[in-house]
Design an enzyme around this catalytic site. Structure first.
Site, short mmCIF file in Angstrom:
data_model
loop_
_atom_site.label_atom_id
_atom_site.label_comp_id
_atom_site.label_asym_id
_atom_site.label_seq_id
_atom_site.Cartn_x
_atom_site.Cartn_y
_atom_site.Cartn_z
N MET A 88 37.60 40.32 36.58
CA MET A 88 38.33 39.69 37.75
C MET A 88 39.50 39.49 37.84
O MET A 88 40.45 39.82 38.80
CB MET A 88 37.59 38.13 37.65
CG MET A 88 36.13 38.10 37.96
SD MET A 88 35.68 38.08 39.61
CE MET A 88 35.44 39.85 40.07
N TYR B 218 38.55 34.34 24.58
CA TYR B 218 39.98 34.34 24.45
C TYR B 218 40.39 34.77 23.19
O TYR B 218 39.56 34.45 22.10
CB TYR B 218 40.50 32.81 24.77
CG TYR B 218 41.82 32.48 24.76
CD1 TYR B 218 42.80 32.56 26.13
CD2 TYR B 218 42.59 32.58 23.62
CE1 TYR B 218 44.15 32.49 26.38
CE2 TYR B 218 44.08 32.47 23.72
CZ TYR B 218 44.69 32.26 24.96
OH TYR B 218 46.24 32.13 25.12
N CYS C 171 35.32 40.40 52.19
CA CYS C 171 35.97 39.65 53.54
C CYS C 171 35.62 38.38 53.51
O CYS C 171 34.66 38.01 53.91
CB CYS C 171 35.83 40.50 54.66
SG CYS C 171 36.55 40.25 56.24
P1 NAD Z 1 36.93 39.36 31.41
O1 NAD Z 1 36.63 38.68 30.07
O2 NAD Z 1 36.54 40.45 31.84
O3 NAD Z 1 38.55 39.31 31.08
C1 NAD Z 1 39.30 38.49 30.43
C2 NAD Z 1 40.51 39.47 29.68
O4 NAD Z 1 41.53 38.35 29.14
C3 NAD Z 1 40.18 40.30 28.64
O5 NAD Z 1 40.66 41.64 29.15
C4 NAD Z 1 40.95 40.00 27.37
O6 NAD Z 1 41.21 41.09 26.54
C5 NAD Z 1 42.23 38.92 27.82
N1 NAD Z 1 42.60 38.25 26.99
C6 NAD Z 1 41.91 37.39 26.10
N2 NAD Z 1 42.83 36.54 25.42
C7 NAD Z 1 44.14 36.74 25.60
C8 NAD Z 1 45.38 36.68 25.18
N3 NAD Z 1 45.52 35.60 24.19
N4 NAD Z 1 46.35 37.51 25.82
C9 NAD Z 1 46.35 38.45 26.61
N5 NAD Z 1 44.98 38.78 27.01
C10 NAD Z 1 43.75 38.08 26.59
O7 NAD Z 1 37.03 37.94 32.44
P2 NAD Z 1 37.21 38.18 33.82
O8 NAD Z 1 36.22 38.63 34.72
O9 NAD Z 1 38.51 38.87 34.28
O10 NAD Z 1 37.45 36.82 34.33
C11 NAD Z 1 38.54 36.08 33.66
C12 NAD Z 1 38.67 34.27 34.00
O11 NAD Z 1 38.65 34.18 35.15
C13 NAD Z 1 37.07 34.08 33.45
O12 NAD Z 1 37.68 32.55 32.61
C14 NAD Z 1 36.45 33.82 34.41
O13 NAD Z 1 35.44 32.68 34.39
C15 NAD Z 1 37.38 33.30 35.36
N6 NAD Z 1 37.04 33.51 36.78
C16 NAD Z 1 37.95 33.18 37.76
C17 NAD Z 1 37.65 33.48 39.00
C18 NAD Z 1 38.49 32.89 40.25
O14 NAD Z 1 38.25 33.08 41.40
N7 NAD Z 1 39.68 32.33 40.07
C19 NAD Z 1 36.65 34.12 39.50
C20 NAD Z 1 35.71 34.59 38.48
C21 NAD Z 1 36.22 34.53 37.33
#
Ligand code: NAD
Length: 558
Positions: free
Chosen positions: A182, A278, A415
């Site tokens: 995401m 994380y 969309c």
């Molecule tokens: P993902 O697990 O695919 O990616 C997370 C990334 O964070 C990984 O690439 C990882 O290497 C990186 N990471 C972890 N620790 C780190 C650090 N200390 N420094 C730098 N990079 C680090 O997850 P995702 O699908 O991209 O989702 C990310 C987050 O957003 C999740 O918590 C998810 O639940 C949330 N999310 C938010 C929305 C929204 O609408 N805002 C939608 C879906 C998911």
């Protein structure tokens, strides 16, 4: 094609791929559709880690394990239109008698009784093979790759530009952590919105995946190079995106030391899951993998301490002028538990930018072409442009998306549409299938992150006007309305986005196969679904929702 041949071609672990074209493998499109979308979720172009059946969002899975996946595939190949398949945390557990307009699949993922709803209890059940984490669209089979969050992210950045930067993000530097499934939408959304973007991920493979899909422009390995490139681009007003392989905490510290204050600051590391999501500061990715297994408690502790530092640095940058907001990963809560007492001193993106859209029943409407032919999506884009000539923002978005978004897996589009618009679009799509203007049926769904489908007090329902943030009657009513309305598959999950104990949410997908039955289901479901957002926000006292309710004549009789 018999079952073993089907598995050999489409599901030989870990090489998953949805069938294309208009030949059925299942008994009808009502079961072919969930079958294709399940396999599409696991396609290596789409999923972050197909080997582990992980689609996105830390450990969000499409099925509990390889055997459970094969069983689901078998059941979907055999299921008829008078029965529905029950999925419990990624495993087929039974078939019930229903009828042709009922959902073909009923899904419940990761749900726990509230007093047990924490990661520790969940992990135990997971280790015992009893549960999986479904995230939002991973376990409900309607993930479409990073595009799924792209428009929402773009709209959020644009709203931020409107509120704080006179509608112009040129010469503005946007910094964020996490370039995963995401989070990887952020670089493209930022550059589409005109900003310069610096994204930080500890895992180079995640940034490479975004390079491959065209979502990010370049990868660099040193802070110095990243900072120089970002500052030059910002100065010139270039909308480019840079992916830095580093720890986000260290990068924010470096920015502070150098007096570089991002104009906009957010984060999408998988902070919701301190164990698998994380990566703690000060250890390599490899060390993280082994510590996770060897000493999970120690890992969690380090992770939460690092998040406390991470948020502390965000707060310092906020004081210096960065517009800082939480992007739905529960980072503030984890940081608070890790020792940063002021973690909630910046707002979440929903109260800051998105809630007015929710009050109009707007949310992330999405659809996918089961044919696999990109031209089918272009046909839907064109049909929407012709059907909604007054909606200039939507037209602008669809044109940009066509130019900039490369498809992952089955071609799909997102969309944001509101009350009335979703139903109109759905019926239009059903007509496109009926008239043969697209080559196979379309599925229409959405993220669980929607106006009336989720209770998540640190995210979608943060700071509700009436204090009803934690009331999860609403997503249950959403699930029931969409089930009664005749969605093709429905789901109810716990813990998506923000982790165990922090959210409950419902999903739905409805099939447009060109039949009259589908038209009836679409008419009901795509009314009920956005209506839930309006009921929910009207009840909480939001004027825009009340106006929308009155406009559509949806009020209760007096
Ligand atoms: P993902 O697990 O695919 O990616 C997370 C990334 O964070 C990984 O690439 C990882 O290497 C990186 N990471 C972890 N620790 C780190 C650090 N200390 N420094 C730098 N990079 C680090 O997850 P995702 O699908 O991209 O989702 C990310 C987050 O957003 C999740 O918590 C998810 O639940 C949330 N999310 C938010 C929305 C929204 O609408 N805002 C939608 C879906 C998911």
């Amino acid at each position: 094609m018999n079952f073993s041949e089907f598995i050999e071609v489409y599901a030989s672990h870990p090489n998953y791929r949805a069938p294309r074209g208009n030949q059925l493998h299942a008994k009808s499109w009502q079961t072919e559709a969930p079958l294709r979308m399940l396999l599409n979720n696991l396609d290596s172009e789409v999923a972050e880690n197909p080997e582990e059946l992980v689609v996105y969002g830390g450990t969000g899975q499409a099925a509990r394990n390889k055997e459970a996946l094969q069983q689901i595939i078998k059941e979907l190949l055999l299921l008829d239109e008078n029965h529905s398949l029950l999925i419990q945390s990624g495993k087929a557990v039974g078939i019930v008698r229903t009828h042709p307009e009922a959902p073909r699949v009923l899904i419940a993922n990761s749900n726990l009784v509230p007093a047990w709803a924490n990661w520790e209890h969940f992990e135990k059940l997971k280790q015992d093979g009893l549960m999986m984490y479904g995230q939002m669209t991973a376990g409900s089979w309607i993930y479409i790759g990073s595009q799924g969050i792209l428009q929402g992210t773009y709209e959020t950045f644009m709203a931020c530009g409107k509120k704080y930067f006179n509608n112009d993000l040129k010469h503005k530097l946007l910094v964020s952590g996490g370039m995963g499934g995401m989070g990887g939408a952020q670089p493209l959304a930022a550059t589409m919105a005109g900003a310069t973007f610096l994204g930080v991920d500890i895992d180079p493979e995640r940034i490479r995946k975004r390079l491959h899909s065209g979502y990010i422009d370049q990868i660099v390995f040193t802070y110095r190079e990243a900072a120089d490139l970002a500052l030059q681009a910002q100065e010139k007003g270039e909308a480019i995106s840079i992916g830095l392989v580093a720890d986000i905490g260290d990068t924010l510290q470096n920015l502070l030391n150098d007096g570089i204050v991002p104009d906009i600051l957010t984060d999408q590391t998988s902070a919701h899951d301190p164990l698998h999501g994380y990566v703690p500061n000060g250890i390599s990715l490899e060390e993280a993998f082994s510590l996770r297994k060897a000493d999970p408690n120690k890992y969690r502790e380090l992770s939460m301490k690092s998040m406390a530092r991470h948020v502390g640095l965000m707060l310092e940058l906020q004081k210096l002028g960065s517009i800082t907001f939480d992007y739905g990963n529960n980072l503030r809560e984890m940081a608070k538990q890790g020792g940063e007492t002021n973690a909630y001193d910046y707002d979440g993106f929903t109260p800051k930018f998105i809630r007015p859209l929710f009050c109009e029943g707007k949310g992330p409407f999405r659809w996918a072409a089961l044919s696999g032919d990109p031209n089918d999506i272009y046909a839907t884009d064109q049909a929407l442009i012709e059907a909604f000539p007054e909606n200039k923002e939507m037209i602008n978005w669809l044109k940009k998306a066509r130019e900039r978004v490369s498809f992952q897996g089955l071609p799909a589009r997102i969309c944001w549409l509101g009350m009335g618009e979703r139903e109109k679009a759905g019926l239009l799509f059903n007509d496109l299938v009926k008239s043969g203007k697209v080559k196979a049926p379309l599925v229409i769904g959405r993220d669980h992150l929607d106006c009336g489908s989720v209770a998540s007090p640190n995210r979608e329902t943060e700071k509700m006007k009436d204090g009803s943030d934690a009331v999860s009657d609403w997503p249950l009513l959403n699930l029931m309305s969409n089930t009664a309305g005749g969605a093709t598959w429905v789901s109810f999950h716990h813990g998506g986005g923000v982790g165990m104990g922090y959210s409950q949410h419902a999903g739905m997908v409805v099939l447009a196969d060109g039949t009259d039955r589908a038209a009836e289901c679409i008419r009901r479901v795509l009314y009920n679904d956005p209506a839930m957002g309006i009921f929910r926000h009207h009840d909480a006292g939001y004027e825009i929702a009340t106006d929308t309710l009155n406009h559509f004549g949806m009020g209760l009789s007096i």
